[in-house]
Design a protein around this motif. Structure first.
Motif, PDB file in Angstrom:
ATOM      1  N   SER A  11     -20.285  35.386  -3.303  1.00  0.00           N
ATOM      2  CA  SER A  11     -20.001  36.245  -2.166  1.00  0.00           C
ATOM      3  C   SER A  11     -21.068  37.327  -2.087  1.00  0.00           C
ATOM      4  N   LEU A  12     -21.240  37.875  -0.879  1.00  0.00           N
ATOM      5  CA  LEU A  12     -22.171  38.988  -0.727  1.00  0.00           C
ATOM      6  C   LEU A  12     -21.765  40.181  -1.568  1.00  0.00           C
ATOM      7  N   ALA A  13     -20.495  40.262  -1.913  1.00  0.00           N
ATOM      8  CA  ALA A  13     -20.042  41.349  -2.781  1.00  0.00           C
ATOM      9  C   ALA A  13     -20.642  41.252  -4.178  1.00  0.00           C
ATOM     10  N   ARG A  14     -21.159  40.074  -4.517  1.00  0.00           N
ATOM     11  CA  ARG A  14     -21.746  39.870  -5.854  1.00  0.00           C
ATOM     12  C   ARG A  14     -23.273  39.867  -5.817  1.00  0.00           C
ATOM     13  N   LEU A  15     -23.864  40.420  -4.762  1.00  0.00           N
ATOM     14  CA  LEU A  15     -25.322  40.458  -4.673  1.00  0.00           C
ATOM     15  C   LEU A  15     -25.939  41.277  -5.791  1.00  0.00           C
ATOM     16  N   ASP A  16     -25.255  42.322  -6.213  1.00  0.00           N
ATOM     17  CA  ASP A  16     -25.811  43.144  -7.309  1.00  0.00           C
ATOM     18  C   ASP A  16     -25.956  42.325  -8.578  1.00  0.00           C
ATOM     19  N   GLU A  17     -24.960  41.492  -8.870  1.00  0.00           N
ATOM     20  CA  GLU A  17     -25.063  40.635 -10.053  1.00  0.00           C
ATOM     21  C   GLU A  17     -26.240  39.668  -9.912  1.00  0.00           C
ATOM     22  N   LEU A  18     -26.380  39.102  -8.703  1.00  0.00           N
ATOM     23  CA  LEU A  18     -27.491  38.175  -8.472  1.00  0.00           C
ATOM     24  C   LEU A  18     -28.833  38.886  -8.602  1.00  0.00           C
ATOM     25  N   ALA A  19     -28.919  40.091  -8.059  1.00  0.00           N
ATOM     26  CA  ALA A  19     -30.167  40.844  -8.153  1.00  0.00           C
ATOM     27  C   ALA A  19     -30.500  41.193  -9.602  1.00  0.00           C
ATOM     28  N   THR A  77     -19.205  43.899   5.038  1.00  0.00           N
ATOM     29  CA  THR A  77     -19.294  42.453   4.804  1.00  0.00           C
ATOM     30  C   THR A  77     -18.080  41.914   4.053  1.00  0.00           C
ATOM     31  N   ASP A  78     -17.085  42.774   3.802  1.00  0.00           N
ATOM     32  CA  ASP A  78     -15.946  42.323   3.005  1.00  0.00           C
ATOM     33  C   ASP A  78     -14.951  41.497   3.811  1.00  0.00           C
ATOM     34  N   ALA A  79     -15.046  41.532   5.148  1.00  0.00           N
ATOM     35  CA  ALA A  79     -14.088  40.793   5.976  1.00  0.00           C
ATOM     36  C   ALA A  79     -14.736  39.602   6.678  1.00  0.00           C
ATOM     37  N   LEU A  80     -15.868  39.159   6.182  1.00  0.00           N
ATOM     38  CA  LEU A  80     -16.558  38.031   6.811  1.00  0.00           C
ATOM     39  C   LEU A  80     -15.801  36.736   6.565  1.00  0.00           C
ATOM     40  N   PRO A  81     -15.920  35.752   7.478  1.00  0.00           N
ATOM     41  CA  PRO A  81     -15.378  34.420   7.176  1.00  0.00           C
ATOM     42  C   PRO A  81     -15.988  33.881   5.897  1.00  0.00           C
TER      43      PRO A  81
END
Length: 387
Positions: A258-266, A284-288
């Motif tokens: 999820s985009l919420a986990r971008l920090d982990e990916l970065a 971005t927390d309410a995206l499909p």
């Protein structure tokens, strides 16, 4: 989310018909024109220096060939016929110009035709180009005949080699699309299965809390529960073929990307020594789930391309903008594309996969080198189409 029913081959239909992009067609024209002007034009100037009116007529014919070459990618058969006839006319006006040289423009067009049209068509064109061979024998003997036939066959063979190369590239791209769709199908299974599981739990809980018209409420909620369980089972059966390595009932212990986990990916990229800048605009927390997953995977694959193909890259900037009706994802690095790297040139599996992900949620993706250096991946993902 509605997955497109088009076959992978549709994405490459234009290439299958032998169509070139406008940029490639212009480059082909300039290259062909330069070759014909440099070789045939020079030969005509030298051979016609003392032939009076024949020289300007021959030059006009050469310029006409150069002009017609502009349409050789679109209509190679007509251009080939024109260049062959005008080439024979040039040779008739100035016999000092070899027949092979006079037919240079036709040979170039034969190569293009061989590369972009079916083999049965190019074989007929090859046979037609061999018809003037007796004239070459009469003018230059066996050597002239051999040179004429050899150049024609080489032009046709070069086109066949290019055609085979393009077919291999298309086959590789098709495989990449199929593999990416299988990967997407596995992830869609996880996303939808989770959603339906929540529906089942909520429907079962609602059965105990509704007090008004309890029998009717229970009947409706039981129908919801039954339908959700049935849909979940059908979905698992439908996509099980895409998960041959997964065991039935295998629990999903990994958090959903999820985009919420971008920090982990970065952080995983920063661990390699590359500086990563993350910029977020909008919620971005309410995206499909499909759009959220696609955006995350696009950023992930862009990071992978930077690590693998961007020589000297030490900084990457990621911008995610949620604008209500769409999500824009931009990833820019400051590296150099390695010589011979196909992925960053648009033919590799990484870019094919990213474009396929964007397309399947109704969006688009563009990627390419920047004028001042570096490489950019920019995706536009509509929210409503994936809802």
């Amino acid at each position: 989310m509605e997955l497109s029913s088009r076959q992978p081959d549709d994405a490459f239909a234009g290439q299958a018909r032998g169509e070139l992009s406008p940029r490639a067609a212009r480059a082909l024209w300039w290259g062909s024109a330069g070759l014909v002007l440099g070789v045939l034009g020079t030969s005509v100037l030298v051979a016609g220096a003392e032939h009076g009116w024949r020289l300007p007529v021959a030059l006009v014919l050469v310029l006409a060939q150069v002009g017609v070459l502009r349409w050789q990618a679109r209509a190679p058969i007509a251009v080939l016929a024109f260049n062959a006839l005008t080439g024979l006319a040039v040779w008739a006006l100035l016999p000092a110009v070899s027949l092979t040289g006079a037919l240079l423009a036709a040979q170039v067009t034969l190569c293009v035709l061989s590369a972009t049209r079916p083999r049965r068509v190019s074989v007929r064109a090859l046979a037609a180009m061999c018809l003037p061979a007796p004239l070459a024998f009469g003018a230059g003997g066996a050597a002239g005949l051999a040179v004429c036939l050899l150049t024609v066959v080489l032009a046709w063979t070069a086109g066949q080699w290019r055609r085979a190369q393009r077919e291999r590239m298309r086959a590789e791209a098709r495989r990449a699309v199929v593999e990416e769709r299988a990967r997407i199908a596995r992830e869609v299974h996880d996303v939808v299965a989770h959603t339906l599981s929540v529906m089942v739990i909520q429907a079962g809980a609602a059965d105990d809390v509704f007090s008004e018209r309890p029998e009717q409420a229970r009947e409706a909620l039981r129908a919801i529960e039954t339908g959700a369980r049935s849909a979940l089972g059908e979905l698992r059966l439908l996509l099980r073929a895409f998960r041959p390595d997964a065991e039935a009932g295998e629990p999903d212990e990994q958090p959903r990307p999820s985009l919420a986990r971008l920090d982990e990916l970065a952080d995983t990229v920063r661990a390699t020594g590359i500086t990563v800048h993350l910029h977020r605009e909008g919620a971005t927390d309410a995206l499909p789930a499909a759009v959220d997953l696609a955006a995350y995977r696009i950023v992930q694959e862009a990071f992978t391309n930077t690590l693998r193909h961007a020589a000297g890259a030490d900084e990457v900037s990621v911008r995610v903008t949620a604008e209500g009706e769409c999500v824009r994802v931009t990833v820019v690095d400051n590296g150099r594309t390695r010589q011979g790297s196909s992925a960053m040139a648009g033919a590799g599996r990484g870019l094919v996969g990213m474009k396929e992900r964007a397309r399947l949620v109704g969006g688009s993706l563009h990627a390419g080198p920047l004028p001042g250096g570096g490489f950019e991946v920019a995706a536009h993902l509509p929210v409503e189409d994936a809802s």
